[in-house]
Write an enzyme that holds these catalytic residues in place. Sequence first.
Site, PDB file in Angstrom:
ATOM      1  N   LYS A  13     -19.144  74.394  44.046  1.00  0.00           N
ATOM      2  CA  LYS A  13     -18.326  74.936  42.854  1.00  0.00           C
ATOM      3  C   LYS A  13     -18.364  76.608  43.200  1.00  0.00           C
ATOM      4  O   LYS A  13     -17.508  77.312  43.173  1.00  0.00           O
ATOM      5  CB  LYS A  13     -18.887  74.900  41.324  1.00  0.00           C
ATOM      6  CG  LYS A  13     -18.919  73.391  41.092  1.00  0.00           C
ATOM      7  CD  LYS A  13     -19.486  73.218  39.698  1.00  0.00           C
ATOM      8  CE  LYS A  13     -20.947  73.799  39.441  1.00  0.00           C
ATOM      9  NZ  LYS A  13     -22.052  73.057  40.161  1.00  0.00           N
ATOM     10  N   ARG A  88     -19.963  72.153  30.519  1.00  0.00           N
ATOM     11  CA  ARG A  88     -21.081  71.130  31.028  1.00  0.00           C
ATOM     12  C   ARG A  88     -21.170  70.043  30.126  1.00  0.00           C
ATOM     13  O   ARG A  88     -22.053  69.012  30.315  1.00  0.00           O
ATOM     14  CB  ARG A  88     -22.128  71.867  31.416  1.00  0.00           C
ATOM     15  CG  ARG A  88     -22.485  71.440  32.733  1.00  0.00           C
ATOM     16  CD  ARG A  88     -23.919  72.170  33.228  1.00  0.00           C
ATOM     17  NE  ARG A  88     -23.325  73.324  33.898  1.00  0.00           N
ATOM     18  CZ  ARG A  88     -24.076  73.863  34.818  1.00  0.00           C
ATOM     19  NH1 ARG A  88     -25.075  73.231  35.464  1.00  0.00           N
ATOM     20  NH2 ARG A  88     -23.732  74.771  35.691  1.00  0.00           N
ATOM     21  N   ARG A 127     -29.986  76.194  50.328  1.00  0.00           N
ATOM     22  CA  ARG A 127     -29.179  77.258  49.825  1.00  0.00           C
ATOM     23  C   ARG A 127     -29.954  78.671  49.993  1.00  0.00           C
ATOM     24  O   ARG A 127     -31.281  78.550  49.281  1.00  0.00           O
ATOM     25  CB  ARG A 127     -28.533  76.887  48.519  1.00  0.00           C
ATOM     26  CG  ARG A 127     -27.909  78.162  48.019  1.00  0.00           C
ATOM     27  CD  ARG A 127     -27.280  77.493  46.785  1.00  0.00           C
ATOM     28  NE  ARG A 127     -28.006  76.769  45.644  1.00  0.00           N
ATOM     29  CZ  ARG A 127     -27.421  76.428  44.673  1.00  0.00           C
ATOM     30  NH1 ARG A 127     -26.007  76.289  44.406  1.00  0.00           N
ATOM     31  NH2 ARG A 127     -28.168  75.901  43.799  1.00  0.00           N
ATOM     32  N   ARG A 160     -33.100  80.306  45.117  1.00  0.00           N
ATOM     33  CA  ARG A 160     -33.187  80.172  43.466  1.00  0.00           C
ATOM     34  C   ARG A 160     -34.450  79.265  42.838  1.00  0.00           C
ATOM     35  O   ARG A 160     -34.928  78.198  43.694  1.00  0.00           O
ATOM     36  CB  ARG A 160     -31.814  79.338  43.129  1.00  0.00           C
ATOM     37  CG  ARG A 160     -30.703  80.391  42.758  1.00  0.00           C
ATOM     38  CD  ARG A 160     -29.348  79.696  42.547  1.00  0.00           C
ATOM     39  NE  ARG A 160     -29.545  78.616  41.627  1.00  0.00           N
ATOM     40  CZ  ARG A 160     -28.567  77.956  41.386  1.00  0.00           C
ATOM     41  NH1 ARG A 160     -27.134  78.301  41.517  1.00  0.00           N
ATOM     42  NH2 ARG A 160     -28.618  76.950  40.367  1.00  0.00           N
ATOM     43  N   ARG A 171     -31.690  68.268  37.779  1.00  0.00           N
ATOM     44  CA  ARG A 171     -30.420  68.988  37.439  1.00  0.00           C
ATOM     45  C   ARG A 171     -29.362  67.690  37.921  1.00  0.00           C
ATOM     46  O   ARG A 171     -28.184  67.607  37.337  1.00  0.00           O
ATOM     47  CB  ARG A 171     -30.249  70.087  38.123  1.00  0.00           C
ATOM     48  CG  ARG A 171     -30.921  71.309  37.754  1.00  0.00           C
ATOM     49  CD  ARG A 171     -31.456  72.345  38.525  1.00  0.00           C
ATOM     50  NE  ARG A 171     -29.903  72.954  39.276  1.00  0.00           N
ATOM     51  CZ  ARG A 171     -30.091  73.237  40.525  1.00  0.00           C
ATOM     52  NH1 ARG A 171     -31.295  73.213  41.201  1.00  0.00           N
ATOM     53  NH2 ARG A 171     -28.918  73.887  41.225  1.00  0.00           N
TER      54      ARG A 171
END
Length: 219
Positions: A13, A88, A127, A160, A171
């Site tokens: 996203k 969400r 990431r 993160r 998640r």
Amino acid sequence: MNIILIGAQGSGKGTQAEKLSQSLDIRHVASGDLFRSAISQQTELGLKAKKYMDDGHLVPDDLTIAMVLDRLQAPDCANGVILDGFPRTIAQSQALDKGLANVGKRVDYALYLEVPRAELLKRLSGRYICKAHQHVYNIETNPPQIAGICDIDGSELYQRSDDRGEAIQKRLDIFFNDTIHLIDYYDGQQKLIRVNGNQSIDRVQQELVNVISERAGQC
Ligand code: AP5
Ligand code: MG
């Protein structure tokens, strides 16, 4: 034009919204980025949100809705937005519809980036994002030119806190068990467009641009 990007954690996203924002010249608004910036500024909202985010839980609707609707009132959102990570929940979708309707606007398209779970896990564990503006990299698929440094603003890259261990699985469970209901919500409004997110970053971007121009041409 107001666009929503729906997709599991790691579906791309943020990566796609950033590019679309440049090609369509509309603002990219990411609820996760707004929370992370509140945390780094140690605001009251940031302190409240941090404990939910670190554990991989959703931040409560009331805090999230107020933060995003407030952001949408800023002048730089007047031409439209690409919303990434919001809504969400159905309550957030309804609040967004209402907030936009109050100012004579609406959601035009809800783009769903479909990616298999095994690929999502791989992407999230590789990431890194930059400290200054949260630009997104991946050690495998999208590395920076100089290791550990953002190509765009030269700031340091970091992992993160929710991209580790159990928080990742939690998640993804939240997305596939709960957030997925948004698909029906936007399908019911005939705004849903499914896009294969399991292709190279450039191919996904091309597909997004194509579907948006096709739909815009039909209106
Ligand atoms: P948020 O920051 O929104 O995180 P997320 O939903 O977990 O989504 P991600 O940012 O992890 O994934 P992405 O789809 O943006 O993927 P990306 O482009 O980075 O939210 C964080 C937290 O904030 C939530 O857990 C919650 O606590 C809270 N929150 C936020 N919004 C909320 C809301 N509305 N309600 C309640 N709480 C909320 O890409 C991932 C990686 O893959 C990158 O390394 C990238 O380089 C790579 N990549 C991307 N595309 C490709 C591709 N096509 N091929 C190969 N690699 C790719
Ligand atoms: Mg993101």
